[in-house]
Scaffold this active site. Structure first.
Site, short mmCIF file in Angstrom:
data_model
loop_
_atom_site.label_atom_id
_atom_site.label_comp_id
_atom_site.label_asym_id
_atom_site.label_seq_id
_atom_site.Cartn_x
_atom_site.Cartn_y
_atom_site.Cartn_z
N HIS A 1 -9.64 2.43 0.44
CA HIS A 1 -9.56 1.34 1.43
C HIS A 1 -10.60 1.49 2.55
O HIS A 1 -10.30 1.23 3.72
CB HIS A 1 -8.15 1.27 2.03
CG HIS A 1 -7.74 -0.09 2.49
ND1 HIS A 1 -8.31 -0.71 3.58
CD2 HIS A 1 -6.81 -0.94 2.01
CE1 HIS A 1 -7.73 -1.89 3.76
NE2 HIS A 1 -6.82 -2.07 2.81
N HIS B 1 0.80 -1.23 0.00
CA HIS B 1 0.00 0.00 0.00
C HIS B 1 0.84 1.29 0.00
O HIS B 1 0.52 2.25 0.70
CB HIS B 1 -0.95 0.00 1.19
CG HIS B 1 -2.05 -0.99 1.10
ND1 HIS B 1 -2.50 -1.53 -0.09
CD2 HIS B 1 -2.81 -1.57 2.09
CE1 HIS B 1 -3.49 -2.38 0.16
NE2 HIS B 1 -3.70 -2.43 1.46
N GLU C 1 -11.65 -3.37 -2.69
CA GLU C 1 -10.71 -2.40 -3.26
C GLU C 1 -10.54 -2.65 -4.76
O GLU C 1 -9.93 -3.65 -5.15
CB GLU C 1 -9.36 -2.50 -2.54
CG GLU C 1 -9.44 -2.45 -1.03
CD GLU C 1 -8.29 -3.19 -0.36
OE1 GLU C 1 -7.12 -2.89 -0.68
OE2 GLU C 1 -8.56 -4.09 0.46
#
Length: 396
Positions: free
Chosen positions: A224, A150, A361
């Site tokens: 997210h 991420h 996501e």
């Protein structure tokens, strides 16, 4: 004497004309103000701004509240582009917050499993933080065991974005922008990024992701948010029913890096082609379920040649809340909140227990830079990265 009388009379006439003109002008101004006021009443899509807090380096963080005429409200802060609250209707028309998060900025800064955040430069994992673009090799920050996750140690979820308000008769938009500098977290190129949240009167939130670079790089942006459509964060999400428009999924190794295979979902716990409760097969004896401690995998979405299309649907039978997700992206990561462990404080008290929230996501596949068979995530100078995902709420 007669000349004086005529002049006076003329002046009076002129004065009267001026008075009349002035009265007409004032009347027009009043009409304009009234029309503007009526238009403001009719246009119930609004954005309001307030101070949310200050980061340790004294940077101000603001909260923007987007509200439509139906009653949907969305709170977004400039730290991480985080959606901190999202009020959606149930079958009785009652609007309640359905996303996990915190009550203060300090909590987001201290310990945050990406609640509600914009993820970048690269959503999901890259094996061992290594990638190659052309003849150039790059090493990214590793923050998930041996892997990059991420965006790294300080990804887009931990920076303060610039914000711009855009409002029309039927939609309110908040455009967030951020310049990620060359070699930030190991990524090449100065990346100009914009993420635009647009709320309309159909209870739809469109998220538009855009980026440009001055050097070949990789980009894979996503959102997210953790959802719990019951609006009761003490309850698990196992009773939620999910449909994922995908015939295949990506199996992973022990570190949750895709093996490179595209496996059929048929006959597996990963078959969500029709609505199925999250809890139905989440504890079955399955190698992939064990590796993810539940669901933490990327599904290969169908109809990729069609562009923007339905990716997933989530229904909560008790409240009647229905969430539909549309996207231009090739994949969607379904995460069932397996790592929530009761240690993180919940909104308004309590803690977030295991599987009290889920994420969907939209994205390119994990580890794409190292998997040549996966769709490319390379962005070159002169090109524009642009993807779109829409979240639509209703009730039945």
């Amino acid at each position: 004497m007669k000349k004086i009388i005529k002049l006076s009379y003329l002046l009076l006439a002129l004065s009267g004309t001026l008075i009349l003109v002035q009265c007409k002008t004032e009347s027009k101004q009043k009409d304009t103000v009234t029309a503007e006021a009526e238009e403001a009443v009719q246009n119930k899509v609004t954005i309001t701004k307030s101070k949310y807090g200050t980061t340790p380096d004294s940077t101000s963080v603001f909260k923007y509240t987007l509200k439509n005429e139906e009653g949907m409200e969305l709170d977004v802060i400039t730290y991480g582009g985080i959606i901190t609250s999202w009020k959606a209707p149930d079958k009785n028309g009652v609007y309640k917050d359905v996303v996990l998060g915190y009550d203060s900025l300090s909590q987001y800064i201290k310990s945050n499993p990406y609640f509600g955040a914009v993820i970048g430069r690269y959503g999901n994992r890259i094996a061992k933080g290594k990638l190659k673009i052309g003849e150039n090799e790059y090493t990214l920050a590793t923050n998930n065991g041996l892997n990059h996750l991420h965006g790294g140690i300080k990804g887009f979820d931990k920076v303060v974005w610039d914000a711009k308000e855009i409002i029309s008769d039927s939609a309110a938009s908040l455009q967030l922008s951020y310049l990620s500098k060359d070699m930030e977290e190991g990524y090449p190129g100065n990346l100009k990024t914009a993420v635009t949240y647009t709320l309309n009167n159909n209870n739809e939130l469109e998220v538009l992701y855009e980026a440009e670079t001055d050097k070949a790089t990789i980009v894979n942006l996503t959102q997210h948010t953790y959802f719990n459509l019951s609006a009761d964060f003490s309850k698990p999400i196992l009773d939620h029913e999910i449909m994922i428009n995908a015939d295949k999924f990506l199996p992973v190794d022990e570190t949750l890096i895709p093996t490179g295979e595209l496996l059929t979902v048929e006959g597996t716990p990963f078959d969500f082609r029709t609505l199925k409760s999250i809890g139905k097969e989440i504890e079955v004896d399955n190698d992939q379920i064990k590796k993810g401690l539940g669901y933490d995998h990327c599904w290969v979405l169908n109809d990729q040649d069609k562009g923007f299309r339905l990716a997933a649907t989530v229904y909560h039978p008790e409240t009647g809340r229905l969430l539909e997700i549309f996207t231009t992206e090739p994949g969607i990561q379904f995460y069932s909140g397996n790592f929530l462990d009761g240690t993180l404080p919940a909104k308004n008290g309590g803690t977030y227990a295991k599987r009290t929230g889920f994420c969907l996501e939209t994205q390119h596949y994990p580890d794409s830079p190292n998997q040549t068979a996966f769709p490319s995530v390379i962005l070159n100078p002169g090109e524009k990265y642009s993807t779109k995902t829409t979240f639509k709420f209703s009730a039945k």
